[in-house]
Enzyme design. Structure first.
Site, mmCIF file in Angstrom:
data_model
loop_
_atom_site.group_PDB
_atom_site.id
_atom_site.type_symbol
_atom_site.label_atom_id
_atom_site.label_comp_id
_atom_site.label_asym_id
_atom_site.label_seq_id
_atom_site.Cartn_x
_atom_site.Cartn_y
_atom_site.Cartn_z
ATOM 1 N N HIS A 4 0.792 -1.229 0.000
ATOM 2 C CA HIS A 4 0.000 0.000 0.000
ATOM 3 C C HIS A 4 0.826 1.282 0.000
ATOM 4 O O HIS A 4 0.277 2.378 0.073
ATOM 5 C CB HIS A 4 -0.942 0.011 1.215
ATOM 6 C CG HIS A 4 -1.871 -1.161 1.238
ATOM 7 N ND1 HIS A 4 -1.524 -2.361 1.830
ATOM 8 C CD2 HIS A 4 -3.099 -1.350 0.703
ATOM 9 C CE1 HIS A 4 -2.516 -3.220 1.681
ATOM 10 N NE2 HIS A 4 -3.478 -2.640 1.000
ATOM 11 N N ARG A 43 -3.984 5.028 -3.446
ATOM 12 C CA ARG A 43 -5.276 5.266 -2.768
ATOM 13 C C ARG A 43 -5.412 6.679 -2.213
ATOM 14 O O ARG A 43 -6.165 6.907 -1.257
ATOM 15 C CB ARG A 43 -5.491 4.272 -1.612
ATOM 16 C CG ARG A 43 -5.789 2.875 -2.092
ATOM 17 C CD ARG A 43 -5.903 1.899 -0.945
ATOM 18 N NE ARG A 43 -6.150 0.585 -1.474
ATOM 19 C CZ ARG A 43 -7.357 -0.007 -1.475
ATOM 20 N NH1 ARG A 43 -8.390 0.587 -0.945
ATOM 21 N NH2 ARG A 43 -7.501 -1.189 -1.997
ATOM 22 N N ARG A 87 1.329 9.350 16.281
ATOM 23 C CA ARG A 87 -0.011 9.643 15.759
ATOM 24 C C ARG A 87 -0.389 11.043 16.199
ATOM 25 O O ARG A 87 -0.198 11.422 17.361
ATOM 26 C CB ARG A 87 -1.031 8.628 16.288
ATOM 27 C CG ARG A 87 -2.454 9.127 16.203
ATOM 28 C CD ARG A 87 -3.509 8.064 16.240
ATOM 29 N NE ARG A 87 -4.803 8.610 16.612
ATOM 30 C CZ ARG A 87 -5.552 9.412 15.850
ATOM 31 N NH1 ARG A 87 -5.135 9.799 14.663
ATOM 32 N NH2 ARG A 87 -6.719 9.860 16.277
ATOM 33 N N GLY A 89 -3.811 13.530 16.029
ATOM 34 C CA GLY A 89 -5.217 13.478 15.643
ATOM 35 C C GLY A 89 -6.096 14.179 16.652
ATOM 36 O O GLY A 89 -5.618 14.928 17.508
ATOM 37 N N THR A 90 -7.385 13.913 16.523
ATOM 38 C CA THR A 90 -8.340 14.518 17.451
ATOM 39 C C THR A 90 -9.024 13.422 18.264
ATOM 40 O O THR A 90 -8.991 12.245 17.896
ATOM 41 C CB THR A 90 -9.436 15.312 16.707
ATOM 42 O OG1 THR A 90 -10.120 14.423 15.821
ATOM 43 C CG2 THR A 90 -8.852 16.467 15.933
ATOM 44 N N GLU A 178 -10.858 8.074 20.748
ATOM 45 C CA GLU A 178 -10.428 8.242 19.359
ATOM 46 C C GLU A 178 -10.496 6.881 18.688
ATOM 47 O O GLU A 178 -11.206 6.006 19.174
ATOM 48 C CB GLU A 178 -9.048 8.935 19.300
ATOM 49 C CG GLU A 178 -7.958 8.273 20.112
ATOM 50 C CD GLU A 178 -7.242 7.183 19.351
ATOM 51 O OE1 GLU A 178 -7.494 6.007 19.692
ATOM 52 O OE2 GLU A 178 -6.419 7.468 18.482
ATOM 53 N N MET A 179 -9.785 6.676 17.585
ATOM 54 C CA MET A 179 -10.042 5.435 16.854
ATOM 55 C C MET A 179 -8.796 4.687 16.363
ATOM 56 O O MET A 179 -8.927 3.753 15.570
ATOM 57 C CB MET A 179 -10.980 5.717 15.661
ATOM 58 C CG MET A 179 -12.316 6.312 16.093
ATOM 59 S SD MET A 179 -13.487 6.565 14.748
ATOM 60 C CE MET A 179 -14.018 4.893 14.437
ATOM 61 N N SER A 202 -11.348 17.792 20.179
ATOM 62 C CA SER A 202 -12.142 18.577 19.221
ATOM 63 C C SER A 202 -13.570 18.787 19.716
ATOM 64 O O SER A 202 -14.243 19.725 19.312
ATOM 65 C CB SER A 202 -12.164 17.866 17.875
ATOM 66 O OG SER A 202 -12.673 16.558 18.033
ATOM 67 N N ASP A 203 -14.041 17.887 20.573
ATOM 68 C CA ASP A 203 -15.408 18.001 21.073
ATOM 69 C C ASP A 203 -15.498 17.290 22.412
ATOM 70 O O ASP A 203 -14.630 16.481 22.738
ATOM 71 C CB ASP A 203 -16.417 17.385 20.080
ATOM 72 C CG ASP A 203 -16.028 15.967 19.669
ATOM 73 O OD1 ASP A 203 -15.075 15.822 18.888
ATOM 74 O OD2 ASP A 203 -16.641 15.016 20.168
HETATM 75 N N1 HPA Z 1 -15.253 9.500 18.810
HETATM 76 C C1 HPA Z 1 -14.243 8.892 18.186
HETATM 77 N N2 HPA Z 1 -13.255 9.556 17.607
HETATM 78 C C2 HPA Z 1 -13.263 10.887 17.664
HETATM 79 C C3 HPA Z 1 -14.281 11.591 18.308
HETATM 80 C C4 HPA Z 1 -15.324 10.844 18.897
HETATM 81 O O1 HPA Z 1 -16.255 11.402 19.472
HETATM 82 N N3 HPA Z 1 -14.021 12.912 18.201
HETATM 83 C C5 HPA Z 1 -12.867 13.026 17.503
HETATM 84 N N4 HPA Z 1 -12.403 11.806 17.190
#
Ligand code: HPA
Length: 234
Positions: A4, A43, A87, A89-90, A178-179, A202-203
């Site tokens: 990849h 990709r 990593r 990210g948010t 997060e994920m 972020s939230d």
């Molecule tokens: N869930 C998962 N991943 C995220 C979220 C969330 O609410 N906000 C930013 N990344």
């Protein structure tokens, strides 16, 4: 070239930043690195190598979620000699100690994913950040006077979680959801590499608070400073 990633041997730095969004990787390369060169467009999962303060650094999109990150990180660790992966990210905050715009240095990552079960069955592996990188990132955040928290996050497979499992995670001190981090830490352990996840909030899942585009930009810059300085630290 791996399945990849279209880079040739030597085109990817030992230190790499891993945003989920490939366009974020392009933005970082063009705005934070000197002399960036694109090594991957397969990709549209862009990867670039340039220098930061004279040191070679790469930045590679991973996509969203642990299965996607797993593909790229497996190949980076196994075929391209990557030693240090960060990593960026948010996350969505779940704990009362955490506010939107905060930066989280993820010491550990719980998960609801079956990836851990697939590998470990009934055993419970604890995906953990590399301590040297975590310590260095904390020192950098302190020196730059950037508000930050160190603690655990949860890497979920569900962005839209109808069971509201975040409530249980929060009860056990998890700061945010997060994920991707758990799979990054697991692969780093498997291949004897170093990894850290640095996240901006972020939230807030518990309070419903969100950030404005301008606030996200400011926390993004702070996260980038910590990540790049950590990437080039000895
Ligand atoms: N869930 C998962 N991943 C995220 C979220 C969330 O609410 N906000 C930013 N990344």
């Amino acid at each position: 070239m791996s399945t990849h990633i279209a880079a040739k041997e030597g085109q990817i730095a030992e230190a790499i930043l891993l945003p989920g969004d490939p366009l974020r990787a392009k933005f970082i390369a063009e705005n934070f690195l000197e002399n960036p060169e694109c090594y991957n467009t397969v990709r549209n999962m862009f990867g670039y190598t340039g220098t930061y303060k004279g040191k070679k650094v790469s930045v590679q999109g991973t996509g969203m979620g642990q299965p996607s990150l797993s593909i790229y990180v497996n190949e980076l660790f196994q075929f391209y000699g990557v030693q240090k992966a960060i990593r960026i990210g948010t996350c969505g905050a779940v704990h009362q100690s955490t506010q939107v715009r905060d930066i989280i240095l993820a010491a550990s990552a719980c998960s609801d994913s079956c990836l851990l079960n697939q590998r470990f069955g009934n055993l419970h592996f604890a995906p953990t950040a590399n301590f040297d990188m975590l310590f260095k990132a904390k020192q950098i955040a302190e020196a730059l006077n950037i508000r930050h928290l160190v603690g655990s996050v949860t890497s979920s497979d569900l962005f839209y979680d109808e069971n509201e499992n975040w409530k249980l995670w929060a009860k056990y001190g998890v700061l945010g959801i997060e994920m991707e981090a758990a799979e990054l830490y697991t692969l780093a352990a498997k291949f004897n590499k170093k990894a850290l996840a640095i996240l901006t909030v972020s939230d807030h899942i518990a309070t419903g608070a969100t950030t404005t585009a301008e606030e996200r930009q400011t926390s993004f810059k702070s996260m980038m400073e910590i990540a790049l300085e950590t990437a080039i630290a000895e």
